[in-house]
Design an enzyme around this catalytic site. Structure first.
Site, PDB file in Angstrom:
ATOM      1  N   PHE A 185      34.184  38.486  29.267  1.00 42.24           N
ATOM      2  CA  PHE A 185      33.587  37.183  29.429  1.00 42.24           C
ATOM      3  C   PHE A 185      33.828  36.729  30.577  1.00 42.24           C
ATOM      4  O   PHE A 185      32.865  36.500  31.680  1.00 42.24           O
ATOM      5  CB  PHE A 185      34.002  36.554  28.332  1.00 42.24           C
ATOM      6  CG  PHE A 185      33.511  34.892  28.467  1.00 42.24           C
ATOM      7  CD1 PHE A 185      32.553  34.519  29.007  1.00 42.24           C
ATOM      8  CD2 PHE A 185      34.641  33.966  27.978  1.00 42.24           C
ATOM      9  CE1 PHE A 185      32.333  33.287  29.098  1.00 42.24           C
ATOM     10  CE2 PHE A 185      34.479  32.919  28.167  1.00 42.24           C
ATOM     11  CZ  PHE A 185      33.347  32.187  28.718  1.00 42.24           C
ATOM     12  N   VAL A 213      44.837  49.531  30.820  1.00 39.14           N
ATOM     13  CA  VAL A 213      45.777  48.992  31.783  1.00 39.14           C
ATOM     14  C   VAL A 213      47.614  49.431  31.164  1.00 39.14           C
ATOM     15  O   VAL A 213      48.444  49.368  31.755  1.00 39.14           O
ATOM     16  CB  VAL A 213      45.955  47.570  32.099  1.00 39.14           C
ATOM     17  CG1 VAL A 213      44.946  47.299  33.190  1.00 39.14           C
ATOM     18  CG2 VAL A 213      45.861  46.793  30.750  1.00 39.14           C
ATOM     19  N   TYR A 218      46.656  54.204  39.707  1.00 43.80           N
ATOM     20  CA  TYR A 218      46.723  54.528  41.413  1.00 43.80           C
ATOM     21  C   TYR A 218      45.621  54.252  42.052  1.00 43.80           C
ATOM     22  O   TYR A 218      44.751  55.155  42.053  1.00 43.80           O
ATOM     23  CB  TYR A 218      47.496  55.704  41.456  1.00 43.80           C
ATOM     24  CG  TYR A 218      48.490  55.917  40.758  1.00 43.80           C
ATOM     25  CD1 TYR A 218      50.104  55.768  41.064  1.00 43.80           C
ATOM     26  CD2 TYR A 218      48.656  56.694  39.370  1.00 43.80           C
ATOM     27  CE1 TYR A 218      51.060  55.895  40.219  1.00 43.80           C
ATOM     28  CE2 TYR A 218      49.651  56.802  38.714  1.00 43.80           C
ATOM     29  CZ  TYR A 218      50.975  56.634  39.051  1.00 43.80           C
ATOM     30  OH  TYR A 218      52.178  56.759  38.220  1.00 43.80           O
ATOM     31  N   GLY A 262      53.681  46.771  38.946  1.00 46.29           N
ATOM     32  CA  GLY A 262      53.996  48.165  39.798  1.00 46.29           C
ATOM     33  C   GLY A 262      53.021  48.450  40.957  1.00 46.29           C
ATOM     34  O   GLY A 262      53.201  48.838  41.988  1.00 46.29           O
ATOM     35  N   TYR A 313      50.181  37.039  21.105  1.00 44.79           N
ATOM     36  CA  TYR A 313      49.339  36.570  22.284  1.00 44.79           C
ATOM     37  C   TYR A 313      50.234  35.692  23.242  1.00 44.79           C
ATOM     38  O   TYR A 313      50.497  35.916  24.433  1.00 44.79           O
ATOM     39  CB  TYR A 313      48.112  36.052  22.086  1.00 44.79           C
ATOM     40  CG  TYR A 313      47.260  35.841  23.234  1.00 44.79           C
ATOM     41  CD1 TYR A 313      46.419  36.582  23.920  1.00 44.79           C
ATOM     42  CD2 TYR A 313      47.006  34.073  23.262  1.00 44.79           C
ATOM     43  CE1 TYR A 313      45.850  36.112  25.136  1.00 44.79           C
ATOM     44  CE2 TYR A 313      46.176  33.861  24.447  1.00 44.79           C
ATOM     45  CZ  TYR A 313      45.520  34.913  25.315  1.00 44.79           C
ATOM     46  OH  TYR A 313      44.639  34.545  26.163  1.00 44.79           O
TER      47      TYR A 313
END
Ligand SMILES: O=C(O)[C@H]1O[C@H](OP(=O)(O)OP(=O)(O)OC[C@H]2O[C@@H](n3ccc(=O)[nH]c3=O)[C@H](O)[C@@H]2O)[C@H](O)[C@@H](O)[C@@H]1O
Length: 420
Positions: free
Chosen positions: A99, A145, A150, A188, A231
């Site tokens: 959204f 994720v 990369y 990272g 959360y």
């Protein structure tokens, strides 16, 4: 009688005249044959003409249809600014098909940047960004994720995470992984490629607040083992990770604490109060108020949030910043407002209170005003009318394409029930 007269006439005519008459007769005959031939040709040509125009009548609408099809295949994109190499950034948006992410994608694309959207489509939808697919500045990657990524980028907007309570409570472990491992992976990446990372944090880091309105220096009041903890604590540790990477590795971070946001492209099954109330009011169903309805929230329209996110990313403010609209309402007031904007006769239905539900919430946005020059500009009613329009269309769309799949019976194998 007639033949006698003819004989007399013929014998009276000299052979020379006779030849002349015969010549004339031959000429007349030839002329009549030619005339017939010409008229037959013209009938034929006429026929051919009529035939051709008939074919043309049939073909023209087909040509028209092909032109329309060609037009629909040659994708038209929303207008995009041209940015010089120096100003154009390579931007990654995790959760970019969700959204908020999809509205942010629109803004950054239209501003002329190169945008890569990464989404695992748990709550995001390809449909939200489909208008950019194929554009040379746009890329869509189906990726979670929780796995490393990369790519070469200059900025990362890290939005990936379910944000609606029913969604993040649906799979609390996955919510924790997304906000912890997912954030570690993105930090990272930021460290490796020297990118700046903006974390989409939340007003939920304040929990059920004892300070009102909430300022950024308030540490919060969160139940670490309650149903919202996956959360709330996930986002709190994500913030901690950002500042650890900033201090230890020199990564540039920005942290936006986002307060309740609404607008078009919220999922129909999102389960948050704005979409629930609008859909219920539009369908004449009771508006479900959890608890007494005296708990408060302050709602911001999605375009205001997107402008705030971009302003924060491009600022030099590395500490957390609240982004929200400080206009506060009780949930009951909010239900009445939506009912009247929709013009609905829906009843109010009181259901049991949600566990650990924050009782009041309102952002203090002095910091955003002062340091970003940002504040919300879309009035609540205007935003709500846009959201109502969106959901009305979605319902129409659903009504015209409704497909209700039949539930599959459990398959029986070797006498035992197998779960599909
Ligand atoms: O919209 C958001 O941006 C925020 O939504 C949620 O926070 P919450 O305030 O609990 O959002 P809602 O589920 O929309 O609930 C708001 C209030 O309405 C109530 N509610 C919700 C749904 C409903 O059908 N009826 C109802 O009374 C809830 O109990 C709560 O008090 C998320 O937890 C936040 O991370 C997110 O930032």
């Amino acid at each position: 009688m007639l033949s006698k007269a003819a004989l007399r006439l013929v014998s009276a005519v000299s052979p020379r005249r006779m030849k002349l008459l015969l010549g004339l007769a031959l000429l007349a005959y030839a002329a009549s044959v030619w005339g017939n031939f010409v008229s037959m040709r013209s009938i034929q040509e006429n026929g051919e003409l009529k035939f051709e125009s008939k074919i043309e009548e049939i073909i023209e609408p087909l040509r028209e249809k092909i032109r329309d099809l060609e037009k629909s295949f040659t994708q038209k994109y929303p207008p995009v600014k041209f940015l010089s190499e120096k100003d154009r950034k390579r931007i990654l948006i995790t959760g970019g098909a969700g959204f908020v992410g999809s509205h942010l994608t629109d803004k950054l694309m239209m501003d002329g940047h190169e945008v890569t959207v990464v989404d695992n489509f748990f709550t995001g939808r390809k449909r939200n960004v489909e208008h950019w697919i194929g554009h040379e500045n746009f890329e869509l990657i189906n990726h979670d994720v929780v796995e490393p990524l990369y790519i070469e980028v200059d900025q990362i907007y890290h939005l990936a995470s379910p944000a609606s309570p029913p969604n993040y409570m649906y799979n609390p472990i996955k919510t924790l992984k997304t906000n912890t491992i997912g954030t570690l992976n993105m930090l990272g990446l930021a460290k490796r490629v020297g990118a700046r990372l903006l974390l989409a944090s939340t007003s939920e880091v304040y929990g059920d607040p004892e300070v009102h309105p909430q300022t950024e220096d308030y540490w919060g009041h969160v139940n670490p083992i309650g149903p919202r903890a996956c959360y709330d604590e996930g986002k709190r540790v994500a913030e901690t990770m950002c500042y650890a990477y900033m201090k230890q590795e020199g990564v540039e971070v920005r942290v936006a604490r986002i307060f309740n946001t609404f607008g078009p492209r919220m999922h129909m099954n999102d389960g948050r109060v704005v979409s629930n109330f609008i859909l219920q009011a539009l369908q004449g169903e009771p508006l479900t108020v959890y608890g007494s309805g005296t708990q408060t929230r302050a709602f911001q329209y999605v375009s205001d949030l997107v402008n705030g996110l971009v302003a924060l990313m491009n600022s030099n403010v590395s500490s957390p910043v609240n982004l929200g609209n400080p206009e506060e309402h009780t949930i009951l007031e909010f239900a009445q407002l939506i009912k009247s904007l929709v013009g609905s006769g829906s009843e109010i239905q009181y259901l049991s209170e949600a566990q650990d539900d924050p009782q009041k919430r309102k952002p203090d946005i002095k910091k955003a005003k002062l340091m970003l020059g940002w504040e919300p500009v879309v009035p609540l009613e205007e935003g709500l009318n846009k959201a109502i329009h969106y959901f009305r269309k979605e319902l129409e769309y659903q009504a015209n394409n409704q497909y209700i799949p039949k539930p599959k019976p459990a398959r029986i194998k070797k006498g035992r029930t197998r779960h599909n």
